[in-house]
Design an enzyme around this catalytic site. Structure first.
Site, PDB file in Angstrom:
ATOM      1  N   LEU A  17       0.728  -1.174   0.065  1.00  0.00           N
ATOM      2  CA  LEU A  17       0.062   0.021   0.061  1.00  0.00           C
ATOM      3  C   LEU A  17       1.013   1.152  -0.019  1.00  0.00           C
ATOM      4  O   LEU A  17       0.475   2.092  -0.639  1.00  0.00           O
ATOM      5  CB  LEU A  17      -0.985   0.047   1.201  1.00  0.00           C
ATOM      6  N   ASP A  36      11.205   3.534   5.572  1.00  0.00           N
ATOM      7  CA  ASP A  36      10.922   2.011   5.503  1.00  0.00           C
ATOM      8  C   ASP A  36      12.043   1.622   6.232  1.00  0.00           C
ATOM      9  O   ASP A  36      13.109   1.979   6.476  1.00  0.00           O
ATOM     10  CB  ASP A  36      10.456   1.326   4.298  1.00  0.00           C
ATOM     11  N   TYR A 159      -3.479  -7.954  16.427  1.00  0.00           N
ATOM     12  CA  TYR A 159      -3.713  -6.964  15.178  1.00  0.00           C
ATOM     13  C   TYR A 159      -4.904  -6.148  15.347  1.00  0.00           C
ATOM     14  O   TYR A 159      -5.015  -4.870  15.054  1.00  0.00           O
ATOM     15  CB  TYR A 159      -3.865  -7.883  13.947  1.00  0.00           C
ATOM     16  N   LYS A 163      -5.020  -2.020  15.554  1.00  0.00           N
ATOM     17  CA  LYS A 163      -5.794  -1.661  14.579  1.00  0.00           C
ATOM     18  C   LYS A 163      -7.211  -0.569  15.066  1.00  0.00           C
ATOM     19  O   LYS A 163      -7.625   0.260  14.656  1.00  0.00           O
ATOM     20  CB  LYS A 163      -6.346  -2.358  13.554  1.00  0.00           C
TER      21      LYS A 163
END
Length: 253
Positions: A17, A36, A159, A163
């Site tokens: 993405l 990154d 996760y 999120k």
């Protein structure tokens, strides 16, 4: 916001993405800094888009500070931050071998939630110093959550929690930064073609794609990037988490 000649930080921009977003923003005239953990891959994307690459460990205050400072020195102060770095550790809270190791849970929170907060706090502090644009806007922050933040499946404890935290942070940060003209939005993708998916067998990928109501396929990275560009273009979008999932609602398993 007109992105021409604006500096954009894309965190996690070396692949998936993030790489698609770097390409899209560059195509609209932005000067893109690719941040990154994988510097070599980030350099490849940066070379492709005419930008610059910087090593960045989002869980480290020092690493993020150094990367953002280096981008500012080379490209100028950023008006746009897009956070796409993330991991998806899979484990039940209590599995066959007993309770999930606490450090395994913590790692997902550190990368996905603390990492997002880390770069957001640093970029926002720089945006506040910029002169406002014609509509009073000083900057834009786009974070990445997941539909798992709403409908976490079994095995997604870390996760889903991380999120969900990013989703909750969206309106809080948007309210805090409203007085200085910095917008904050979040995109919550569904099932997308990303490096996380790449290791799955093709039949499994096809089955997952078929579970999406419409279009019945995995999302494409450039579709995420298009939404980032749309958010940048529409100044009224603020404090929102936008699901990008083809009407998918995740089942328990």
């Amino acid at each position: 916001m007109n992105l021409k000649d604006q500096v954009a930080l894309v965190v996690g921009g070396a692949s998936g993405l993030g790489a698609a977003t770097a390409r899209k923003l560059a195509s609209l005239g932005a000067r893109v800094a690719v941040l990154d953990f994988n510097l070599e891959a980030a350099q490849r994307v940066a070379a492709e888009v005419g930008g610059a690459a910087y090593a960045c460990n989002v869980t480290s205050a020092e690493s993020a500070e150094q990367a953002i400072a280096a981008a500012r020195a080379e490209l100028g102060a950023a008006r746009v931050l897009v956070n796409t770095a993330g991991i998806a550790p899979a484990a039940k809270i209590v599995g066959k071998n007993g309770p999930m190791p606490l450090d395994d849970f913590r790692k997902g929170i550190e990368v996905n939630l603390v990492g997002t907060f880390n770069t957001m706090r640093l970029a926002a502090a720089e945006m506040m110093k910029l002169d406002p644009l014609e509509d009073g806007e000083r900057g834009l922050i786009v974070n990445t959550a997941s539909v798992a933040g709403y409908e976490g499946q079994i095995g997604q404890a870390s996760y889903a929690a991380s999120k969900g935290g990013v989703i909750a942070l969206t309106i809080q940060a948007a309210r805090e930064f409203a007085q200085v003209g910095i917008r904050v939005c979040t995109i919550a993708p569904g099932l997308f073609e990303t490096p996380m998916m790449a290791g799955l067998p093709e039949n499994v990928r096809a089955s997952l794609g078929a579970s999406v109501p419409f279009p019945p396929r995995l999302g494409r990275a450039d579709e995420y990037a298009k939404l980032v560009a749309m958010i940048a273009d529409n100044v009224m979008l603020n404090g929102e988490t936008l699901r990008l999932d083809g009407a998918l609602r995740m089942q328990a398993r």
